[in-house]
Design an enzyme around this catalytic site. Sequence first.
Site, PDB file in Angstrom:
ATOM      1  N   CYS A 116      37.051  -7.004 150.023  1.00 18.97           N
ATOM      2  CA  CYS A 116      36.696  -5.928 150.953  1.00 18.97           C
ATOM      3  C   CYS A 116      35.194  -5.649 150.928  1.00 18.97           C
ATOM      4  O   CYS A 116      34.423  -6.454 151.395  1.00 18.97           O
ATOM      5  CB  CYS A 116      37.543  -4.683 150.666  1.00 18.97           C
ATOM      6  SG  CYS A 116      37.519  -3.522 152.043  1.00 18.97           S
ATOM      7  N   HIS A 161      43.258  -6.529 150.469  1.00 20.78           N
ATOM      8  CA  HIS A 161      43.220  -6.145 149.051  1.00 20.78           C
ATOM      9  C   HIS A 161      44.409  -6.719 148.281  1.00 20.78           C
ATOM     10  O   HIS A 161      45.465  -6.082 148.225  1.00 20.78           O
ATOM     11  CB  HIS A 161      43.284  -4.621 148.935  1.00 20.78           C
ATOM     12  CG  HIS A 161      42.006  -3.927 149.249  1.00 20.78           C
ATOM     13  ND1 HIS A 161      41.017  -3.720 148.313  1.00 20.78           N
ATOM     14  CD2 HIS A 161      41.548  -3.386 150.392  1.00 20.78           C
ATOM     15  CE1 HIS A 161      40.000  -3.078 148.862  1.00 20.78           C
ATOM     16  NE2 HIS A 161      40.300  -2.859 150.146  1.00 20.78           N
ATOM     17  N   GLU A 213      44.859  -6.712 145.164  1.00 22.95           N
ATOM     18  CA  GLU A 213      45.197  -5.846 144.012  1.00 22.95           C
ATOM     19  C   GLU A 213      46.007  -4.622 144.439  1.00 22.95           C
ATOM     20  O   GLU A 213      46.523  -3.909 143.598  1.00 22.95           O
ATOM     21  CB  GLU A 213      43.917  -5.438 143.264  1.00 22.95           C
ATOM     22  CG  GLU A 213      43.144  -4.252 143.817  1.00 22.95           C
ATOM     23  CD  GLU A 213      42.356  -4.544 145.089  1.00 22.95           C
ATOM     24  OE1 GLU A 213      42.477  -5.650 145.645  1.00 22.95           O
ATOM     25  OE2 GLU A 213      41.625  -3.630 145.549  1.00 22.95           O
TER      26      GLU A 213
END
Lengths: 273, 967
Positions: free
Chosen positions: A95, A221, A223
């Site tokens: 990002c 993302h 994660e």
Amino acid sequence: MTAKVLVLAGYGLNCEEETLHAFEYNGLKGNIRHINDLIENPAELKDVQILVVPGGFSYGDDTGSGNAFAQKMKLSLMDQLKQFVARDTLTLGICNGCQILANLGMVPGFDSKYGERLVAVTYNLTARYQCRWIDVQIESASPWLDGASSMHIPVAHGEGRFMMDDKTLKTLESNGQLAVKYVKPDGSAAGGQFPYNPNGSTADIAGITDQSGKVLAIMPHPERGMFTWQRDDYTELKDAAQREGKTLPETADGMALFKNAARYFEVAKKDVA
Amino acid sequence: MPRIEVLSHPDDGRAKQIEKALNAKGKKTSVRVVDVYTSEHEKIASKDFIESVSNPVTQQVNVVFDNFDWALEIGFLPGVTDNVGHTAQEIMELIGADNDNQCYSARLYLIKGDVNKADIEDLSEDIANKLIQRVSIKDAASFKKDGGMGEIIPKVVLDNKGAAADEVNLDVSDAELEIIGKDGIENADGTRRGPLGLSLQYLHAIRDYFQNVEGRAPKDIELETLAQTWSEHCKHTIFASPIDNIKDGIYRHYIKRATNDIRAAKGEKDICVSVFSDNAGGIIFNDEYLITDKVETHNSPSALDPFGGSITGIVGVNRDCVGFGQGAKPIINRYGFCLADPRTEPEYYRDKNKTIPILPPKTIMNGVVQGVEVGGNCSGIPTPQGFVHFDDRYVGKPLVFVGTIGLIPREINGKPGHIKGAKAGDKIVMVGGRVGRDGIHGATFSSVALDEGSPATAVQIGDPITQKKFSDAIVKEIRGKGWYNGITDNGAGGLASSVGEMAEQSGGFHLELEKVPLKYPGMSPWEIWISESQERMTLSVPKENCQKIIDFLAKRGAEATVIGTYTDTGRAHITWNGETIMDMAMDFLHDGIPETPLTTTFTEGGEAEPDIAEPSDYNQTLLEMMGRLNICSKEFVATQYDHNVQGSAVLGPIQGKGRVYAETSVSKPVLTSEKGVVLSQGLFPRYSDIDTFYMAASALDASVRNAVAAGVDFEQLALLDNFCWCSSDEPERLGQLKRAAEAIYDLAVLYGTPFISGKDSMFNDFKGFDADGNPVKISAPPTLLVSSIGVINNVDQAISLSPKAVGDVVYLLGETEDELGASEYYDHLGHIGKNVPKVHGPRNVMLYKIYCTAAKKRLISSALPVSHGGLGVALAKKAIAGQMGLDIDLSSIDLRTDKALFSESQGRILVTVAPQNVKDFEKAFKKFHHVRKIGHVAHSHKLKINNVLDVEINKLDEAYKAPLRDY
């Protein structure tokens, strides 16, 4: 071997904790390092095998997302960064980190010419911040993406639209650097269509690598989609599993990147889930 | 003077949105966006600077512009927070410019097409706010003739040649005192400094104190300090004052007593750790951590500058979190907006001459939504939970609720994490941004009604990145070092408030005001002292640690300054370059406020129950209901808010395949713990038109019930109260307030859900003029927001609202009664009615307890509390969320079908249960006699009810999503 992860922080980066957790979950060890501390002691990079610029809002996205932070790194760390990627290391920008790597010219890095800005990651076509779950298709030889063919993970950004001239696009394509693309849930091309392609990105690009594949810059993302409980359809999956008497897997699509990093450096996961 | 102009590519998203807006008005255009940077320093023209503010792939710098008809430039007025300019300034310092060279940003739009000057002015009204921004418009010819837009440097130039502090003569007539109270202290030139908001009674007390105790007249800074400290905003005088026969006042008698009674009854099961005494309330999360919560309002500033008001609000309440105990880490933001219909453009003015119109509802909505977006997203705090509510009486004064949940270890440095305190001898250290004139009189301003005289300087804009630099350093790095004894937020009232409050712990302070770092020179001492410039916190630091903190924060790009000493002298003492300008007793500052007993009256509102015809077309009625503003989807808000940063989102704001906007969230803030935080709220302002007792009871019940439905442990649930009242100087309004407080005392104690924090805002009235220049007063309906925060023992017990499988059985838990008073349905038909929903506390307690047990056994597949719009709306939302049909039979409810569908009876939850769990489910609920099996999840793509309603899900979906889709 014991590979070491360094996750950058400071000036509005904000995903450092969960990103480090993703690596630690796979048995890697590492630290969160404030950019000013790294600038003070750039030699630390020599002991690191995995460098991560996590998501966030460095400098509030002012003057173009990732621009000011990239300038800060460029002025004091550019040589060290070039030395870092010249070693057998992995680099990841998620990002805001992706925007920073693009502004630094760490991607696309044609012919290992790092530092050249050829790709912009700019304002969404909706001119709105978009936080939503999307699907991506993966075609890449990058060690980060080994074994993954698609992922259901979220995006959260106001400036995620990859733009570049035709020549750069063609070169990226022929080099196999267009690693991650937005697709519809059925796997067909998003074709620029909102919300499947959430930002109007050229050629539905969600992430690119350098030519070696070891530097990955990705807008979604992973994660935030690494555990099943993080998924937007978690309660649906949970309910279905309960009806079938099955146990849900603990991890989800996004974990692949971090697992691959551990595998690349031959680190075994501490406890097998 | 250098001016850097960065031209973006023609397909820029920001440009496209302007084109779209103009196109909606029938104007075909093409728009280019130019980002402009100016500074007095020549480094701005350097290659390094230009590279840092532009992208060679998509942008061009300082090229000749052609092929446009109009140029529209929007920049900030002097002194207004310019975050982009601030970043540009940091870049300049990075590339070698010396410190303190201001940079300024502006944006230029080059517009080509079928538009005239009036269209451009129209556009500028939509995208700029003249209160804080400057707008320049030029046609292409003058642009070329002038060689561009011209150079405008919005530098602040102040000329303070006055004395350090002026004496104020209070030995004057009451009429003169009243003018001082309303318009402020008089300057030498006859102008006034802005509202003190001090009543005659207060001014008498101040005059008497200075005459009798200090033997002198007060200085301006002393009077300003007392005005801040004694303001309704800071002291909550209405909640504290004796009211009728309630000698201890509403707050102590109802709110605090409820918490005390609940804690006593819970004994060892008490979840409260820190309540009402700190910047936020704290409850137990697990063995290791507390979670904290605080919900603030930022209403008055948001009426004038919606974006600035709302971003300042969210970033401010983040500081309340960081200022809890030894410093909590912000883990979740929440929001709530009460607004007028954005599709309308009502004509009201602040002044009689009709030169200052109010902002259109759409502008307010977009601004407040965006403020929380930028503030929360930039701070890396997820915003998964909130609501948007509409009532046209919020037209002049919108309500903006902002909340932050924090996480803090139960033990830090060998001490409980929530314990702190300034000690005599500690240095006063100010951390964060510098002080400017922004926010002067913010606290006194929000304590009075909004009218023409409302000060523009009270408006400010938050700077989340400046704040993040020091707040991360504090909660992630410094906190564990034990370098400071106390910490608090610099919010309303600025240093006057934060230093004044912390000094209560040590017993006094001495502040050296000239040491406070300023944004620009020339401010008067009293302005520095009460300025509400944002992004600041105040620490109390033992002398030997000051330099360590200053050095550490410098490495994190943040500023810290020693500005004085906490003492035990009992005096509030300020010097300016050695000269004493304030010196008064701490006791008087904090406790000298005269008591004002309040009296109330109460009259029940509403009208007779209306005699309405049964709908002839139920499909149509339900579709219309789904499109009502308080029912339709607010997805456009949810997707702009980063709701999964920190990786903690379990149940988010958008649920089910059919994407229904949910008002309850579940998060997992500690990645290594299976526990979760459940958040929700309840709010029913229209019920106040009939009786505030039930308005308040319903808000509390909905807030609890929403959290229960999602799987919270009922035993680990706490509440926050935010009263947003109106005309609180009228006995009738105070009577409504008292009834609301009575209601929530009763119900909270019955539920065992303690209040842990709260805030009130008592004058949400707009005083202005209508289209004919006649005076109008528009009061927001008495509004109580009850927010809930609780713990779910394992996030795998979380229950979402969407049905999961065809064949599942649909149950309605709770009773549906003839309670449509002030409902969405009656409002839709133009009625208020009388039968406002009552809350059956004991029955609900039984339901929530059994529900919790069933949820832990995973017997419930989906759950949606019945709320605004009643059962019909809840059923439709479920069908949309699951994209599955429902076959429903309501014949067991003894009401006419429309009343059964749209009654807003509280205490109800609509659930679906898998066939294999039906037996256990019914067994679990055997003792609860208000369970109805009303149908099942069907194979069809239709919602069918009672043979009177048969509508396709895609039609419901469209009706539900269309109204606010394009905002």
